[in-house]
Design a protein around this motif. Structure first.
Motif, PDB file in Angstrom:
ATOM      1  N   SER A   7      64.714  66.263  56.368  1.00 32.23           N
ATOM      2  CA  SER A   7      63.577  65.756  57.156  1.00 32.23           C
ATOM      3  C   SER A   7      62.617  64.663  56.156  1.00 32.23           C
ATOM      4  CB  SER A   7      63.159  66.949  58.287  1.00 32.23           C
ATOM      5  OG  SER A   7      63.055  68.241  57.092  1.00 32.23           O
ATOM      6  N   ASN A   8      61.472  64.565  57.169  1.00 32.15           N
ATOM      7  CA  ASN A   8      60.758  63.945  56.685  1.00 32.15           C
ATOM      8  C   ASN A   8      59.062  63.816  56.859  1.00 32.15           C
ATOM      9  OD1 ASN A   8      59.808  61.987  58.365  1.00 32.15           O
ATOM     10  ND2 ASN A   8      62.459  61.084  57.919  1.00 32.15           N
ATOM     11  N   HIS A   9      58.349  63.085  56.536  1.00 32.14           N
ATOM     12  CA  HIS A   9      56.774  63.501  56.791  1.00 32.14           C
ATOM     13  C   HIS A   9      56.776  61.669  56.954  1.00 32.14           C
ATOM     14  CE1 HIS A   9      56.639  67.547  56.246  1.00 32.14           C
ATOM     15  NE2 HIS A   9      57.243  67.425  54.579  1.00 32.14           N
ATOM     16  N   VAL A  10      55.797  60.630  57.449  1.00 40.08           N
ATOM     17  CA  VAL A  10      55.411  60.222  57.913  1.00 40.08           C
ATOM     18  C   VAL A  10      53.884  59.874  58.002  1.00 40.08           C
ATOM     19  CG1 VAL A  10      55.666  57.599  58.934  1.00 40.08           C
ATOM     20  CG2 VAL A  10      57.625  59.245  58.690  1.00 40.08           C
ATOM     21  N   THR A  11      53.153  59.334  57.252  1.00 35.28           N
ATOM     22  CA  THR A  11      51.971  58.659  57.357  1.00 35.28           C
ATOM     23  C   THR A  11      51.846  57.522  57.624  1.00 35.28           C
ATOM     24  OG1 THR A  11      51.704  60.767  55.664  1.00 35.28           O
ATOM     25  CG2 THR A  11      50.171  59.012  55.321  1.00 35.28           C
ATOM     26  N   LEU A  12      50.363  56.881  58.004  1.00 32.58           N
ATOM     27  CA  LEU A  12      50.686  55.391  58.444  1.00 32.58           C
ATOM     28  C   LEU A  12      48.817  55.603  58.272  1.00 32.58           C
ATOM     29  CD1 LEU A  12      51.898  53.952  61.332  1.00 32.58           C
ATOM     30  CD2 LEU A  12      49.717  53.361  61.037  1.00 32.58           C
ATOM     31  N   PHE A  13      48.335  54.521  58.232  1.00 35.94           N
ATOM     32  CA  PHE A  13      47.017  54.011  58.043  1.00 35.94           C
ATOM     33  C   PHE A  13      46.935  52.445  58.562  1.00 35.94           C
ATOM     34  CE2 PHE A  13      47.941  56.684  53.924  1.00 35.94           C
ATOM     35  CZ  PHE A  13      45.793  57.963  54.193  1.00 35.94           C
ATOM     36  N   VAL A  14      45.992  53.028  59.491  1.00 33.27           N
ATOM     37  CA  VAL A  14      45.371  51.647  59.645  1.00 33.27           C
ATOM     38  C   VAL A  14      43.864  51.131  59.065  1.00 33.27           C
ATOM     39  CG1 VAL A  14      46.846  52.157  61.655  1.00 33.27           C
ATOM     40  CG2 VAL A  14      43.800  52.394  61.822  1.00 33.27           C
ATOM     41  N   GLY A  36      52.505  46.252  57.277  1.00 30.32           N
ATOM     42  CA  GLY A  36      51.386  44.838  57.049  1.00 30.32           C
ATOM     43  C   GLY A  36      51.093  44.069  58.349  1.00 30.32           C
ATOM     44  N   MET A  37      51.725  44.516  59.374  1.00 28.70           N
ATOM     45  CA  MET A  37      52.015  43.656  60.616  1.00 28.70           C
ATOM     46  C   MET A  37      50.700  44.009  61.303  1.00 28.70           C
ATOM     47  SD  MET A  37      55.328  43.954  62.921  1.00 28.70           S
ATOM     48  CE  MET A  37      56.235  42.973  61.978  1.00 28.70           C
ATOM     49  N   GLU A  38      49.710  43.433  62.241  1.00 34.38           N
ATOM     50  CA  GLU A  38      49.252  43.529  63.478  1.00 34.38           C
ATOM     51  C   GLU A  38      49.571  44.598  64.049  1.00 34.38           C
ATOM     52  OE1 GLU A  38      46.781  43.458  66.287  1.00 34.38           O
ATOM     53  OE2 GLU A  38      48.664  42.818  66.639  1.00 34.38           O
ATOM     54  N   VAL A  39      48.600  45.590  64.392  1.00 30.75           N
ATOM     55  CA  VAL A  39      49.536  46.663  65.149  1.00 30.75           C
ATOM     56  C   VAL A  39      49.916  46.377  66.665  1.00 30.75           C
ATOM     57  CG1 VAL A  39      47.725  48.446  63.873  1.00 30.75           C
ATOM     58  CG2 VAL A  39      46.568  47.226  66.370  1.00 30.75           C
ATOM     59  N   PHE A  40      49.327  45.372  67.192  1.00 32.97           N
ATOM     60  CA  PHE A  40      49.896  45.657  68.809  1.00 32.97           C
ATOM     61  C   PHE A  40      51.178  45.125  68.276  1.00 32.97           C
ATOM     62  CE2 PHE A  40      44.971  45.814  69.758  1.00 32.97           C
ATOM     63  CZ  PHE A  40      45.192  46.804  70.312  1.00 32.97           C
ATOM     64  N   LYS A  41      51.022  43.643  67.419  1.00 30.06           N
ATOM     65  CA  LYS A  41      52.398  42.907  67.295  1.00 30.06           C
ATOM     66  C   LYS A  41      53.646  44.528  67.043  1.00 30.06           C
ATOM     67  CE  LYS A  41      54.706  39.475  64.401  1.00 30.06           C
ATOM     68  NZ  LYS A  41      54.718  38.290  63.419  1.00 30.06           N
ATOM     69  N   ILE A  76      48.733  47.688  59.806  1.00 25.63           N
ATOM     70  CA  ILE A  76      49.115  48.758  58.920  1.00 25.63           C
ATOM     71  C   ILE A  76      48.340  48.509  57.504  1.00 25.63           C
ATOM     72  CG2 ILE A  76      51.205  49.886  58.792  1.00 25.63           C
ATOM     73  CD1 ILE A  76      51.948  49.338  61.533  1.00 25.63           C
ATOM     74  N   SER A  77      47.365  49.667  57.140  1.00 31.67           N
ATOM     75  CA  SER A  77      47.602  48.908  55.781  1.00 31.67           C
ATOM     76  C   SER A  77      48.545  49.973  54.672  1.00 31.67           C
ATOM     77  CB  SER A  77      45.972  49.028  55.201  1.00 31.67           C
ATOM     78  OG  SER A  77      45.835  50.546  55.366  1.00 31.67           O
ATOM     79  N   THR A  78      48.864  50.449  55.240  1.00 31.36           N
ATOM     80  CA  THR A  78      49.809  51.775  54.359  1.00 31.36           C
ATOM     81  C   THR A  78      50.794  52.420  55.349  1.00 31.36           C
ATOM     82  OG1 THR A  78      47.811  52.019  52.534  1.00 31.36           O
ATOM     83  CG2 THR A  78      49.801  53.039  52.338  1.00 31.36           C
TER      84      THR A  78
END
Length: 136
Positions: free
Chosen positions: A119-126, A43-48, A90-92
Motif C-alpha cells: 500500500s502507499n501514501h500519496v501527497t499532492l501540492f498545488v 508539473g501539469m496545470e490542474v484542469f489539464k 501541480i507543484s509537487t
C-alpha cells in the motif's frame, strides 16, 4: 515536549499554512503502480491534469483524480475564491510506501509462498503559476 522541539513544530505548522496540499493515506495499490499515474500529471496545470486522469485506464488514476480535486478545494478554501483555468499547477507530487500486509498462499508439497500486499501514501501540492514566476 521540549522548547526547541515545540518551536520547530510551530515553524513547520506555519510553513504548511502557506502551502496548499492534500494527502491520501493507506491506498491499497502498490507504490510502483501509483507512481506511474503520478508521473503522468507531475508539473501539469490542474484542469489539464484532471482531464488526463479522467480518461486514463489505470485504476490509480481514479484515486489521484479525487485527491487532486481535494487539493483544489483546499486552495479555494484558503484563498476564499474559485480556481480559474491556467492559474494552478501541480507543484509537487510524491508517493511513499505504507504498511505491507503479509499473507501466505498454499504451495505444492505442503509449503507456503509469501504474498506481500503493498500500500502507499500519496501527497499532492498545488501552487499558483503567478506566485512562482515572481520568485524567479
Amino acid at each position: 515536549m521540549g522548547a526547541r522541539k515545540r518551536e520547530s513544530a510551530n515553524r513547520r505548522k506555519e510553513a504548511l499554512k502557506t502551502q496548499y496540499f492534500a494527502k491520501l493515506n493507506n491506498v491499497p495499490t502498490s507504490p510502483r503502480k501509483m507512481r506511474l499515474a503520478a508521473d503522468m500529471v507531475r508539473g501539469m496545470e490542474v484542469f489539464k491534469a484532471l482531464g488526463v486522469l479522467k480518461f486514463s485506464n489505470k485504476e490509480a488514476s481514479q484515486r489521484l483524480e479525487k485527491l487532486l480535486r481535494s487539493a483544489i478545494a483546499n486552495w479555494e478554501q484558503k484563498n476564499e475564491r474559485k480556481a480559474e483555468s491556467g492559474e494552478l499547477y501541480i507543484s509537487t507530487i510524491y508517493v511513499d510506501c505504507a504498511a505491507m500486509l503479509k499473507r501466505l498462499r498454499p504451495a505444492p508439497r505442503g509449503r507456503g509462498y509469501r504474498i506481500r500486499k503493498r500500500s502507499n501514501h500519496v501527497t499532492l501540492f498545488v501552487d499558483t503559476i503567478n506566485k512562482n514566476d515572481n520568485k524567479n
